[in-house]
Design a protein around this motif. Structure first.
Motif, PDB file in Angstrom:
ATOM      1  N   ARG A 134      51.892  58.432  22.044  1.00 40.69           N
ATOM      2  CA  ARG A 134      50.790  59.027  22.796  1.00 40.69           C
ATOM      3  C   ARG A 134      49.946  57.984  23.544  1.00 40.69           C
ATOM      4  N   LEU A 135      50.213  56.714  23.316  1.00 39.25           N
ATOM      5  CA  LEU A 135      49.418  55.678  23.968  1.00 39.25           C
ATOM      6  C   LEU A 135      49.690  55.650  25.470  1.00 39.25           C
ATOM      7  N   GLN A 136      48.658  55.370  26.229  1.00 35.24           N
ATOM      8  CA  GLN A 136      48.757  55.300  27.679  1.00 35.24           C
ATOM      9  C   GLN A 136      48.591  53.854  28.117  1.00 35.24           C
ATOM     10  N   LYS A 137      49.273  53.501  29.209  1.00 38.10           N
ATOM     11  CA  LYS A 137      49.191  52.115  29.681  1.00 38.10           C
ATOM     12  C   LYS A 137      49.310  52.075  31.196  1.00 38.10           C
ATOM     13  N   MET A 138      48.881  50.983  31.757  1.00 37.04           N
ATOM     14  CA  MET A 138      49.033  50.779  33.191  1.00 37.04           C
ATOM     15  C   MET A 138      50.520  50.608  33.505  1.00 37.04           C
ATOM     16  N   ALA A 139      50.951  51.168  34.628  1.00 38.18           N
ATOM     17  CA  ALA A 139      52.387  51.221  34.944  1.00 38.18           C
ATOM     18  C   ALA A 139      53.053  49.847  34.869  1.00 38.18           C
ATOM     19  N   HIS A 140      52.399  48.828  35.398  1.00 40.36           N
ATOM     20  CA  HIS A 140      52.975  47.476  35.405  1.00 40.36           C
ATOM     21  C   HIS A 140      51.939  46.474  34.890  1.00 40.36           C
ATOM     22  N   PHE A 141      51.506  46.710  33.661  1.00 39.99           N
ATOM     23  CA  PHE A 141      50.508  45.833  33.049  1.00 39.99           C
ATOM     24  C   PHE A 141      50.966  44.386  33.018  1.00 39.99           C
ATOM     25  N   GLU A 142      52.307  44.179  32.951  1.00 41.52           N
ATOM     26  CA  GLU A 142      52.839  42.816  32.824  1.00 41.52           C
ATOM     27  C   GLU A 142      52.562  41.963  34.052  1.00 41.52           C
ATOM     28  N   GLN A 143      52.173  42.587  35.159  1.00 40.16           N
ATOM     29  CA  GLN A 143      51.884  41.834  36.373  1.00 40.16           C
ATOM     30  C   GLN A 143      50.509  41.168  36.332  1.00 40.16           C
ATOM     31  N   LEU A 144      49.702  41.533  35.337  1.00 36.93           N
ATOM     32  CA  LEU A 144      48.410  40.874  35.104  1.00 36.93           C
ATOM     33  C   LEU A 144      48.467  40.232  33.723  1.00 36.93           C
ATOM     34  N   VAL A 145      48.721  38.944  33.675  1.00 38.32           N
ATOM     35  CA  VAL A 145      48.884  38.272  32.386  1.00 38.32           C
ATOM     36  C   VAL A 145      47.523  37.837  31.861  1.00 38.32           C
ATOM     37  N   TYR A 146      47.463  37.571  30.565  1.00 40.42           N
ATOM     38  CA  TYR A 146      46.194  37.138  29.962  1.00 40.42           C
ATOM     39  C   TYR A 146      46.371  35.736  29.387  1.00 40.42           C
ATOM     40  N   ARG A 360      39.047  45.904  36.458  1.00 37.66           N
ATOM     41  CA  ARG A 360      38.470  47.141  35.945  1.00 37.66           C
ATOM     42  C   ARG A 360      39.599  48.132  35.626  1.00 37.66           C
ATOM     43  N   SER A 361      39.352  49.108  34.788  1.00 37.18           N
ATOM     44  CA  SER A 361      40.416  50.008  34.364  1.00 37.18           C
ATOM     45  C   SER A 361      41.038  50.746  35.547  1.00 37.18           C
ATOM     46  N   ALA A 362      42.334  51.009  35.425  1.00 30.00           N
ATOM     47  CA  ALA A 362      43.068  51.706  36.485  1.00 30.00           C
ATOM     48  C   ALA A 362      42.456  53.074  36.766  1.00 30.00           C
ATOM     49  N   ASP A 363      42.017  53.769  35.717  1.00 28.03           N
ATOM     50  CA  ASP A 363      41.412  55.092  35.919  1.00 28.03           C
ATOM     51  C   ASP A 363      40.127  54.997  36.726  1.00 28.03           C
ATOM     52  N   ASP A 364      39.316  53.982  36.453  1.00 26.30           N
ATOM     53  CA  ASP A 364      38.070  53.801  37.205  1.00 26.30           C
ATOM     54  C   ASP A 364      38.360  53.530  38.679  1.00 26.30           C
ATOM     55  N   ILE A 365      39.325  52.650  38.923  1.00 24.59           N
ATOM     56  CA  ILE A 365      39.648  52.291  40.306  1.00 24.59           C
ATOM     57  C   ILE A 365      40.227  53.483  41.048  1.00 24.59           C
ATOM     58  N   PHE A 394      45.453  44.959  46.595  1.00 25.07           N
ATOM     59  CA  PHE A 394      46.898  45.225  46.675  1.00 25.07           C
ATOM     60  C   PHE A 394      47.564  44.913  45.337  1.00 25.07           C
ATOM     61  N   MET A 395      47.233  43.778  44.749  1.00 19.82           N
ATOM     62  CA  MET A 395      47.856  43.394  43.480  1.00 19.82           C
ATOM     63  C   MET A 395      47.465  44.357  42.365  1.00 19.82           C
ATOM     64  N   TYR A 396      46.239  44.864  42.394  1.00 18.15           N
ATOM     65  CA  TYR A 396      45.822  45.833  41.387  1.00 18.15           C
ATOM     66  C   TYR A 396      46.549  47.162  41.586  1.00 18.15           C
ATOM     67  N   ALA A 397      46.618  47.628  42.836  1.00 19.02           N
ATOM     68  CA  ALA A 397      47.307  48.894  43.117  1.00 19.02           C
ATOM     69  C   ALA A 397      48.767  48.800  42.688  1.00 19.02           C
ATOM     70  N   ARG A 398      49.378  47.651  42.937  1.00 14.64           N
ATOM     71  CA  ARG A 398      50.779  47.438  42.548  1.00 14.64           C
ATOM     72  C   ARG A 398      50.921  47.500  41.029  1.00 14.64           C
ATOM     73  N   ALA A 399      49.998  46.872  40.313  1.00  9.30           N
ATOM     74  CA  ALA A 399      50.039  46.921  38.850  1.00  9.30           C
ATOM     75  C   ALA A 399      49.811  48.348  38.346  1.00  9.30           C
ATOM     76  N   MET A 400      49.041  49.128  39.082  1.00 11.26           N
ATOM     77  CA  MET A 400      48.763  50.517  38.715  1.00 11.26           C
ATOM     78  C   MET A 400      49.949  51.434  38.988  1.00 11.26           C
ATOM     79  N   GLY A 401      50.953  50.919  39.693  1.00  7.18           N
ATOM     80  CA  GLY A 401      52.142  51.713  39.965  1.00  7.18           C
ATOM     81  C   GLY A 401      52.135  52.435  41.296  1.00  7.18           C
ATOM     82  N   TRP A 402      51.171  52.120  42.172  1.00  2.53           N
ATOM     83  CA  TRP A 402      51.161  52.721  43.508  1.00  2.53           C
ATOM     84  C   TRP A 402      52.358  52.174  44.275  1.00  2.53           C
TER      85      TRP A 402
END
Length: 431
Positions: A134-146, A360-365, A394-402
């Motif tokens: 049931r967990l939700q995640k950003m489509a391509h979270f791996e594109q933003l490393v920590y 910021r969170s994908a949902d907020d954006i 652009f990089m955020y939208a890409r990570a969000m799966g747009w």
């Protein structure tokens, strides 16, 4: 587990629950019970884990459905007014039922700060992170490393979302590497943005020059490139151009250099190490030309419901109060463009950042963009003054799966240089 009484449930329906809720509130609550009472779940972990990174190599990452992210790590840089603004922005009131989850010290810290502001209906989420499906995640979270992930990668430790090929870490900034020389991520190379942009409009350099630059830095199409910068949008500008060139795996260090510094991880001093040039790019060049739009292509997006030309400029720039730049004289905006938000001025991007500078969170954006009729099913091209802020979004939208996103390279600088291009100024509402 102690259940909320029928009386409390009835009072909740009548809007009087706050009279007895504090006395009835259990120490823990399941997600289903929380949802039944229209409460809100808050993830107090770092945004990387909220976005989808697993906390162990073979773990499962993500957040509980509809959960908000209020990382305990942000509290040191948020005053009470800012915390109240965060709560208000997410429609949380003192009467809201709140369930926290994360490590004990994280939930305790967040609870204390919220309680200080009068939020008293706070409990813990009993079954948090226990049902991976049931967990939700950003489509391509791996594109933003920590930072810790990158540190482990440098140490040759096993990591989640392991890069497939050779890895290059690159710091990007404008001009000579003054700050880089004093301290940088171990093993990082350096790219001066002057080498990927050209005057007079600061558009990307020719494909021939770009190809030669990538070869010089040993970058092929199958190289994994991890970009970071003192300014995130400088790194994003280079990252977006690398993707245009055809480099398949390009990632950003979320929060940039500051996140690495805040984590207290090792640094190096001095010049970059010797880089072996790449003999060839190994694939057609540019590999993704659709990611970079020219003026005529940008013009073709205007006035369409299935497309958006999106201004990533501050509101004063968007309405024509200022051009935003000392070297750009015309004020105003592209007629027909939609506002995608940015920050307080041309050098800030607060609308897209958490308090610690991470995304910021994908949902907020997505909600912010939707209010201006910018949606993921459209063809979307971002622009700003000369491409830096647009590249970050652009990089955020890409990570969000747009799927269908690009950057209008010329931006306001190029558009405004032609007096025949339609321009608008003044206050206005979403198109």
């Amino acid at each position: 587990m102690k259940r909320v009484s029928q009386l409390t449930a009835a009072l909740m329906l009548s809007g009087l629950a706050h009279m007895v809720f504090a006395a009835e509130l259990p120490a823990q609550m399941t997600l289903s019970n929380l949802q039944a009472q229209q409460g809100v779940a808050i993830d107090t972990r770092p945004s990387a884990f909220y976005n989808g990174w697993p906390q162990t190599v073979h773990g499962v990452g993500g957040h509980e459905p509809a959960a908000l992210n209020l990382s305990a790590g942000w509290l040191s840089v948020m005053n009470d007014e800012q915390l109240q603004q965060w709560a208000t922005r997410h429609s949380i009131t003192p009467d809201s039922l709140i369930a926290l989850y994360g490590k004990n010290d994280e939930t305790k810290a967040v609870k204390q700060r919220l309680a200080k502001l009068g939020y008293s209906h706070i409990t813990l989420l009993a079954d948090a992170l226990q049902q991976p499906a049931r967990l939700q995640k950003m489509a391509h979270f791996e594109q933003l490393v920590y930072p810790q992930w990158l540190h482990d990668l440098i140490q040759n430790k096993a990591v989640a979302a392991q890069p497939a090929g050779e890895v290059k870490i690159i710091e990007a900034a404008w001009g000579a590497p003054k700050q880089y020389l004093l301290s940088h991520i171990p093993g990082a190379d350096y790219i001066d943005t002057n080498d990927i942009e050209s005057e007079p409009l600061w558009n990307k350099v020719s494909d021939d020059k770009l190809k030669a630059l990538l070869a010089k830095h040993g970058i092929r199409h199958d190289t994994t490139v991890i970009m970071y910068g003192r300014d995130v949008y400088a790194a994003a500008r280079v990252a977006q151009i690398l993707l245009y060139a055809g480099v398949k795996d390009v990632r950003l260090l979320d929060g940039g250099w500051q996140s690495w510094s805040d984590a207290g991880l090792p640094v190096e001093r001095g010049l970059p190490g010797e880089v072996k040039p790449a003999a060839d790019f190994g694939a057609p060049f540019p590999g993704q030309p659709q990611l970079m739009l020219d003026t005529e292509q940008a013009r073709g997006l205007l006035g369409r419901k299935d497309a958006s030309l999106v201004s990533i400029r501050s509101w004063p720039e968007f309405i024509g109060t200022t051009s935003g730049y000392s070297y750009i004289k015309p004020k105003g905006e592209i007629a027909g463009a939609r506002w995608g938000h940015a920050g307080s001025d041309s050098t800030h991007m607060e609308d897209f950042h958490n308090p610690d500078g991470t995304m910021r969170s994908a949902d907020d954006i997505a909600a912010m963009w939707k209010s201006w009729n910018i949606t993921p099913d459209q063809q979307v091209a971002f622009y700003c003054g000369t491409g830096w802020r647009a590249s970050e979004t652009f990089m955020y939208a890409r990570a969000m799966g747009w799927q269908n996103v690009g950057v209008y390279d010329g931006g306001w600088y190029e558009w405004s240089s032609n007096p025949h291009n339609p321009v608008v100024a003044g206050e206005r509402k979403p198109l």
